[in-house]
Design a protein around this motif. Structure first.
Motif, short mmCIF file in Angstrom:
data_model
loop_
_atom_site.label_atom_id
_atom_site.label_comp_id
_atom_site.label_asym_id
_atom_site.label_seq_id
_atom_site.Cartn_x
_atom_site.Cartn_y
_atom_site.Cartn_z
N GLU B 301 6.09 -8.17 0.81
CA GLU B 301 6.20 -6.82 1.80
C GLU B 301 7.46 -6.24 1.51
OE1 GLU B 301 6.22 -8.21 5.60
OE2 GLU B 301 4.22 -9.21 5.47
N GLU B 302 8.35 -6.94 0.82
CA GLU B 302 9.62 -6.00 0.76
C GLU B 302 9.74 -5.09 -0.09
OE1 GLU B 302 12.85 -8.68 -0.27
OE2 GLU B 302 14.30 -7.25 -0.59
N GLN B 308 7.49 2.33 -1.03
CA GLN B 308 7.00 3.42 -0.15
C GLN B 308 8.22 4.34 0.24
OE1 GLN B 308 5.22 1.17 2.91
NE2 GLN B 308 3.21 1.38 1.88
N VAL B 309 9.38 3.74 0.51
CA VAL B 309 10.63 4.44 0.73
C VAL B 309 11.32 5.43 -0.22
CG1 VAL B 309 12.79 4.30 1.79
CG2 VAL B 309 10.71 2.91 2.82
#
Lengths: 581, 481
Positions: B301-302, B308-309
């Motif tokens: 997830e990280e 994405q960021v």
């Protein structure tokens, strides 16, 4: 310094090789034709030592040929025939397309063909050269002759292969050249000695084909094309060397014997003759009919001393071989319908036996089951209903084992329903010190003329033999060895006592120890040897020790295996006893 | 032209004649029909029906109109009827005798007795003799006999041919041979054997062999001529008679491959096969291990969030790196700068160099002088070196020998040894009858050829479709669905 700059890949190995495609273009042939040509002419691809140099700096794997070889191919007349054939096919296609049947017929009549005779002569300049390379040809022909007559290859090729193999088998029978047979899970291996050359070939079992897909049948057919030509010429020569008629003819006596009323049931008239030939039951006609081949005797040369001994040994060998050739002579063998007829008939006839089979199995049977004079009846089923008293009913392995052992083995081990002794490969040659399976030891003992005895005695015999072997190897410790053997015997007796068995008590009359001159001589020799060893310098001594150590290790390993085998046999026996109870 | 005209005339005449004959027949039949004894099979159609429409007025002074407008239905019908009668009964009913048309009805025949006598057999016989329905359908059911094919009996120029044949017979009786035949006889027979030899294929099962090694090569002409015309066979180089491998043509299977093997040799063979399998398995495992997905590489997830960021959050690191690069550039430029040597410095350096050289030369000389006293050890070292090279040579030679038995790399593919033929202990048949052959001899031979470097290893050409297959629904199929 200076001068014209050398260009890369214009000299050296780069110019000695040519890639396959370039070679093909140079010869103006299609790839299949090129392959065919190479196979027929015996030009094989070559792996260059420095691929990078040859391949102009690239290391990609490619097929290379030597340029000189390809240049040699340029002179081949067959190349022209291949090109003609290409044109012929083109014309034929055209005529078909236009439905011009007369043209088709005319073209068909003038179909270009080529002969391989000159290729054979060129590749095998002498007859012996051809004989040395006959193994491959035989394997291939035997293989093709068992193919079903379906689309895998031309029916004509199969027929020709069959004819040639039948001729070959008849020759081997007539010359009594067969030496070894081995029934393996793959097929039957035969070895014959033809004109001093050992020829080995592999025959597949009948009807065992599933055509594997990863075999290129076109390549195989090309090899066969060459080999049928070769084998035909070799057969011709071999037949003439025995004064036999070449397209083989049956003996006139045999022909009349084989004449039957219902011949037409077996085959058409045209095929009848080859069928009879392939039955292998009759002898062949000779050019000059001689009553019996007179035995060629070795020439006697006046010699002395050591040569004399060698001469005698050779003569003995010769006699032994002659005797072996007549192994089955006088035996009348009948084959039951479930045994492989062709193979057995071939082997039996190779050693002079009479053989027959049921009329309905194959053409060419010479006598029937009811014949009273039959000595052996070969059966491969657990039991048979009607048995005659005056013949042995044995399993087919007996025949093969006899051939390999070169003597008639006792039939008891091969009776119906008996667990057969293992079928040992005759192609294995043990060096001294190697492990030899007990069955082979038994056969060797039989060959030496010793009588087979009860099992217990047999065991001791084996051990004796081993100790004998050891004696041969290191004579220096001969005396010690003997003592060892005696000790062993004593130990064994003790063991037997401890097991609760009563030891075999034998009262033997005492013997006067006679001074044996031969024995004395041996001792002297041993003494000499010991002294020689003592006199060795360090280096030689080291080498000698090393060799002796290796030999001993071998013996030790063999002994270990033998012990293992014994344990296994004992276990088997115990199992059997249990099951019996 | 004339001839054609004549022909036409002739034709016209013929048609006229035919018409006349037909008309006569018709008349005759009509006469018969008008007689009271004639029986019609079909009931005649109503005459009122025929004249239902208004009568047309037509000129009858033209032949064309005769054909077009005259009503011949009655004639046609009559003729049709006659044909029907002929077809079904074989003639006109009116001409038949009464006996052939009628029979005396005596009532039911006595069937019961006959059937009781042999009921079963009859039934069977009937079944057997009944013709197939298809045959019945195809049967010729007309009683009118097919017309004779006149042409089959006629022969053009029959008379002439007959005469010629008679004459030939007469001449033959006298013993005179006609010229044509004489010429044929005179002709030399074509040498058929030579032609046959040309067209005989290599795989002809009845082909002839001869003593190829016994015959001396016949010198059929001047060698110079043969060479120049390309008819002389080129001598085969000796090099080609060497075999590309030292392996024997037939490698006999290990003793464990016997159909009824000795236990130890069988175990040894099994062991060998087992080792091969283990090796294969190891290689496979290795590849699998290499292909296995690394757990650390999977997205968590990280990492997904970070991805994405990425680029959205400004970072200050970039500027720093830019600064660093500038500094490096300066440093690189600095290397090129150097101070010039003075004359004195150069001279001194040269002197040092010369001195060093002299020193080395002197040293070498003394060394050589000293070697005179070391002769022994030098000799030893030389000998050692020689020994070493010899050993290496031997090794290399042994390796080369071993290589000769190995299959070479002759093409794109490497030689792949075939699987060992092995039967497990429970597969072994106790007897020859129950033996199940293992492996294929064809494959064995093929692999042997490859192993001996006679052919390069290849794989079967894969079938590649040039164009994609198109699916078309057939009409017949569409109708059903």
């Amino acid at each position: 310094m200076g001068g014209i700059q050398k260009k890369k890949f214009e000299r050296g190995s780069a110019t000695n090789y040519i890639t396959r495609n370039k070679a093909r273009k140079k010869l103006q042939l299609s790839l299949p034709d090129f392959r065919r040509l190479c196979i027929l002419k015996g030009i094989y691809p070559h792996e260059p030592k420095h691929k990078k140099k040859v391949n102009k700096g690239s290391t990609a794997p490619r097929t290379f040929y030597l340029l000189k070889d390809i240049r040699f191919l340029l002179h081949e007349p067959i190349v022209g025939k291949f090109r003609d054939y290409k044109v012929f096919v083109r014309k034929l296609k055209k005529a078909y397309g236009k439905t011009e049947w007369s043209t088709v017929e005319r073209l068909r009549e003038n179909k270009p063909t080529y002969k391989l005779d000159h290729v054979i002569k060129e590749r095998y300049p002498t007859f012996i050269d051809a004989l040395r390379d006959i193994d491959d040809a035989l394997c291939m022909c035997f293989l093709f002759s068992t193919f079903a007559r379906t689309g895998k290859c031309h029916v004509q090729t199969i027929q020709l292969c069959r004819r040639l193999t039948v001729e070959w088998m008849n020759y081997v029978i007539a010359s009594r050249a067969l030496r070894k047979v081995f029934i393996s899970i793959k097929g039957l291996y035969y070895q014959a000695e033809v004109m001093g050359q050992l020829v080995t070939w592999l025959v597949p079992y009948q009807f065992s084909h599933d055509h594997p897909t990863d075999v290129d049948y076109r390549v195989m057919a090309t090899f066969t094309e060459l080999y049928t030509t070769l084998l035909g010429f070799v057969n011709f020569r071999l037949y003439h060397s025995l004064n036999l008629l070449y397209p083989p003819k049956l003996d006139s006596k045999a022909v009349s014997e084989l004449k039957e009323d219902n011949e037409d049931d077996y085959a058409m008239n045209s095929e009848c003759y080859i069928e009879k030939l392939s039955a292998l039951s009759a002898s062949l006609a000779r050019v000059v009919s001689t009553a019996e081949e007179e035995e060629a005797e070795l020439d006697q040369f006046p010699v002395d001393g050591e040569d004399m001994e060698k001469m005698e040994a050779r003569e003995k060998e010769q006699k032994w071989q002659e005797a072996q050739k007549k192994l089955f002579e006088g035996l009348k063998i009948f084959l039951n319908r479930e045994v492989p007829r062709e193979s057995l008939a071939f082997v039996i006839r190779c050693f002079g036996g009479n053989v027959s089979w049921d009329k309905s199995v194959c053409i060419g049977s010479t006598y029937e089951v009811t014949d009273e004079t039959i000595t052996h009846h070969i059966v491969d089923r657990p039991s048979i209903d009607k048995q005659y008293i005056n013949r042995y009913y044995i399993q087919p392995q007996w025949v093969y084992d006899c051939v390999n052992a070169k003597i008639l083995l006792p039939v008891e081990d091969y009776f119906l329903g008996v667990t057969l002794p293992p079928h040992l490969s005759p192609f294995v040659e043990e060096k001294d010190g190697d492990y030899i399976p007990p069955e082979k030891l038994k056969i060797m003992a039989l060959q030496r003329g010793e009588k087979p005895a009860h099992e217990q005695e047999e065991d001791s015999e084996e051990e004796d033999e081993q100790s004998e072997d050891e004696e041969d190897e290191d004579d220096e410790e001969e005396v010690d060895e003997e003592e060892d053997a005696e000790e062993e015997n004593l130990k064994k007796m003790e063991e037997q006592k401890s097991r609760g068995k009563s030891p075999q008590v034998k009262v033997t009359p005492g013997k006067v120890k006679v001074e044996n001159p031969a024995r004395l001589e041996q001792e002297e020799k041993a003494e000499e040897k010991r002294l020689a060893i003592m006199m060795m310098n360090k280096k030689e001594k080291y080498l000698y020790d090393k060799i002796m150590f290796g030999k001993k290790r071998k013996v030790r390993e063999a002994n270990k295996l033998a012990a293992k085998r014994k344990a296994y046999d004992n276990a088997e026996k115990a199992k059997k006893k249990k099951t019996r109870k | 032209m004339h001839h054609r005209l004549a022909c036409n005339k002739h034709h016209q005449k013929k048609t006229k004649k035919k018409k006349r004959i037909m008309a006569a027949a018709r008349r005759l039949k009509r006469v018969i029909a008008s007689q009271p004894g004639f029986l019609n099979l079909k009931s005649t159609s109503d005459p009122a029906d025929l004249v239902s429409s208004r009568r047309k007025r037509v000129n009858k002074n033209k032949k064309k109109n005769w054909n077009k407008h005259s009503d011949i239905n009655d004639v046609e019908e009559f003729l049709e009827d006659v044909r029907l009668q002929e077809r079904t009964t074989g003639g006109l009913l009116s001409e038949k005798s009464d006996d052939s048309l009628f029979f005396l009805d005596i009532g039911q025949p006595k069937k019961t007795e006959e059937t009781a006598a042999e009921p079963v057999e009859r039934k069977r016989k009937k079944k057997a003799s009944r013709p197939l329905r298809i045959d019945l359908i195809l049967q010729h059911d007309s009683l009118v006999p097919p017309p004779k094919d006149v042409l089959a009996y006629q022969q053009p120029n029959a008379k002439k041919i007959r005469r010629i044949a008679q004459k030939a017979e007469q001449l033959a009786a006298k013993g005179v041979v006609p010229r044509r035949q004489k010429q044929l006889l005179k002709r030399r027979p074509v040498a058929k054997t030579t032609k046959k030899a040309v067209t005989e294929a290599n795989n002809n099962p009845d082909r002839e062999y001869y003593d190829i090694w016994g015959l001396e090569t016949k010198d059929s002409g001047d060698p110079w001529y043969l060479q120049q015309t390309g008819k002389k066979l080129v001598k085969r180089p000796e090099r080609l008679n060497e075999k590309p491998s030292v392996l024997p043509a037939v490698e006999v299977i290990a003793p464990g491959g016997s159909y009824n093997p000795d236990i130890f040799s069988h175990q040894a063979l099994l062991q060998e096969a087992h080792e091969v399998e283990v090796k294969k398995q190891k290689e496979e495992d290795k590849i699998e291990r290499q292909l296995a997905v690394n757990k650390a590489d999977t997205a968590t997830e990280e990492t997904i969030f970070r991805e994405q960021v990425e680029g959205l959050v400004e970072e200050e690191n970039e500027e720093e790196t830019v600064h660093n690069e500038d500094e490096e550039d300066v440093a690189v430029g600095g290397i090129a700068l150097g101070e010039k040597k003075t004359e004195r410095q150069r001279k001194r350096e040269k002197a040092v160099r010369i001195k060093e050289q002299q020193r080395l030369a002197e040293r070498r000389q003394t060394g050589q002088r000293q070697q005179l006293f070391q002769l022994r050890s030098i000799k030893v070292s030389i000998r050692q070196q020689e020994q070493k090279t010899k050993a290496k040579q031997k090794q290399r030679k042994a390796k080369q020998e071993a290589q000769k038995a190995q299959p070479r790399r002759l093409g794109r593919l490497k030689f792949q040894a075939p699987d060992l033929e092995v039967q497990l202990s429970d597969e072994l048949a106790g007897t020859l009858r129950r033996l199940k052959p293992e492996g294929s001899v064809a494959k064995d031979r093929f692999k042997s050829l490859q192993k001996r470097n006679l052919i390069e290893p290849r794989e079967r050409a894969k079938f590649k479709r040039r164009y994609k297959l198109k699916y078309v629904e057939k009409r017949a199929f569409r109708e059903i669905t």
